[in-house]
Design an enzyme around this catalytic site. Sequence first.
Site, PDB file in Angstrom:
ATOM      1  CE  LYS A   5     -11.868  11.187  24.732  1.00 49.05           C
ATOM      2  NZ  LYS A   5     -12.501  11.079  23.435  1.00 49.05           N
ATOM      3  CG  HIS A  33      -6.845   2.468  21.675  1.00 53.59           C
ATOM      4  ND1 HIS A  33      -7.318   2.834  22.907  1.00 53.59           N
ATOM      5  CD2 HIS A  33      -7.207   3.454  20.824  1.00 53.59           C
ATOM      6  CE1 HIS A  33      -7.944   3.993  22.808  1.00 53.59           C
ATOM      7  NE2 HIS A  33      -7.886   4.391  21.555  1.00 53.59           N
ATOM      8  CG  HIS A  53     -10.576   1.456  24.843  1.00 54.60           C
ATOM      9  ND1 HIS A  53     -10.923   0.757  23.725  1.00 54.60           N
ATOM     10  CD2 HIS A  53     -10.859   2.754  24.583  1.00 54.60           C
ATOM     11  CE1 HIS A  53     -11.426   1.578  22.829  1.00 54.60           C
ATOM     12  NE2 HIS A  53     -11.381   2.804  23.322  1.00 54.60           N
TER      13      HIS A  53
HETATM   14  N1  ARG Z   1      -6.550   9.324  17.535  1.00 55.25           N
HETATM   15  C1  ARG Z   1      -7.465   8.716  16.612  1.00 55.25           C
HETATM   16  C2  ARG Z   1      -8.440   7.832  17.356  1.00 55.25           C
HETATM   17  O1  ARG Z   1      -8.144   7.353  18.429  1.00 55.25           O
HETATM   18  C3  ARG Z   1      -6.783   7.875  15.579  1.00 55.25           C
HETATM   19  C4  ARG Z   1      -5.804   8.623  14.729  1.00 55.25           C
HETATM   20  C5  ARG Z   1      -5.555   7.956  13.449  1.00 55.25           C
HETATM   21  N2  ARG Z   1      -4.565   8.595  12.644  1.00 55.25           N
HETATM   22  C6  ARG Z   1      -4.719   9.640  11.857  1.00 55.25           C
HETATM   23  N3  ARG Z   1      -3.669  10.108  11.218  1.00 55.25           N
HETATM   24  N4  ARG Z   1      -5.892  10.187  11.692  1.00 55.25           N
HETATM   25  O2  ARG Z   1      -9.537   7.611  16.837  1.00 55.25           O
END
Ligand code: ARG
Length: 574
Positions: A127, A133, A130
């Site tokens: 993905k 982030h 963007h």
């Molecule tokens: N990959 C997730 C997102 O983009 C964020 C992860 C955050 N970290 C975690 N340990 N849950 O929404």
Amino acid sequence: MKDYKREIAARLAALETIKNAGLDEQGVYSAIEAPKDAELGDYAFPCFRLAKALGKAPQAIAAEAAEELADPCAQATGPYVNFFVDRAAYGKDVVTDVLSKGTGYGNSALGAGRRVLVEYSSPNIAKPFHIGHIRSTVIGSALGNILSFLGYEVIRLNHLGDYGTQFGKLIVAYRRFGSREEVEASPITTLLKYYVEFHGQAEKDPSLEEEARAAFAALERGEKEEQALWKWFRDESLKEFTVVYDMLGIRFDSFDGESFFSDKMERFTDELAACGLLVDSDGAQIVDLDPHGLGKALIKKSDGSTLYITRDIAAAVYRKEHYGFHKNIYVVASQQDLHFRQWIKILELMGHEWAQDCVHVPFGLVRLADGAMSTRTGNVVFLEDVLSQAISKTKEIIQEKGVVTDDVNEAARQIGIGAVIFQELHNNRIKDYEFNWDKVLNFDGETGPYVQYSHARAASVLRKAEEQGLDISPNALLGLDDYGALASDSAFALARLIGALPDVIADAGEKYEPSLITRHVTDIAQAFSVFYHEEPILSDKGDARFAKLALTASAKQAIKNGLALLGVSAPERM
Ligand code: ARG
């Protein structure tokens, strides 16, 4: 450096009046504040809280305390005892501290011997990386820098979103309408296109969703073909993320993401079951958190596949067992508040005392002036493009302004990227904010370029001094007989801000709030600018000239150290 506030607190605490009111030194210390009006003094002790114990008006108490102190630098004004410090001595203290510590000015051993894990960025692979982030990435990285400066051993984690049902969708999309050449040419854009296309087609043909679930289940079982596709998507994505991390100057110690935990899940579903926490709900396994006001957490779907929260439980236990930690920090958007509250509650219910050492550090949304960003519709602003634009726009600006640099491309990179990071870290993190180019790149506002410019201006003063043959080494600047030139209003205001930096850094670490530093370096830059305009520096003579150069060098160092914690570079010329 001498703690002026502490010294005043000790003097006050020794007074009969204060003792009679039952206030100890710490009580006095925390009551001391900055006077509303700088004309009245440098520190103020309000007497309101003593009125009840002493049965007197605060004004009378302030007058009594001032009389007992019998010092012309301590005066009662209404209900306050106001203190003036010896400005020249204060200035000397500050420059001595800064110039002897150099790049270490503001650091401490607060966290010595303690390990802190900071997880940040954690994008989803396949993905786009963007603009949404950017906040986790730069806030987390800055927190890592700050905590490390405060003496903690920091381990930087990227919990990649490299697992989950979306990979089932991607595999199906790729098989149905993908091409290897297309993916290789432009991985994330292409994978994103497939993902969008999948959702378009699945609306017309719901069986696609079923097919995707099956593909994900195959991936979880470790089927070769699904595994290979998944790994390929991951590798290509990570390559693209790395470009952005390099541009931002951000690094990680580990990229163990969700997939890393995918085969370690059974132990936790077993443990949850053994604690009696797991309940069956239409074939799926859930933890009922309703009694805690947190709804129900889905742990395992009816097809046996696990979820985001399951992997987060596994990850937390792994972090405790593998790294050990004093604090385990997650820099993740406030949209995920409920997820993290459920997750901590489950860890607690499993009997893990260290759940209280796990911290979710949330932050608000970033919006672009022209509307929201969503992956589903494909209407996305890539972070890499934002950073490249920042660089090219900055290059235009510095060429227009005729800024002198050794290398215009490098300057544009440092200033452009710095501007974006600075902007991200300027607002209190929990606030939503709108990304606006005019604001980000304004050289005169409360911006990165403005602060960098003040630093470069200080550097230029020091360069000129050297060109005139003056010795401006710390040794030369610290051995003066007379620091009286630092007693002016502008010099003293600047010295106080520089002197406050170490406390601000400690506060930022404690509150997980880098914006405290961003704002403070902005204040230092502004105070330096006032000082620079009001005080002749190089044209002054004798000790006055050197004392002011010492303050200039200190302002430069303080700004540089503050910016470094934010991850923003401080060019010597601009
Ligand atoms: N990959 C997730 C997102 O983009 C964020 C992860 C955050 N970290 C975690 N340990 N849950 O929404």
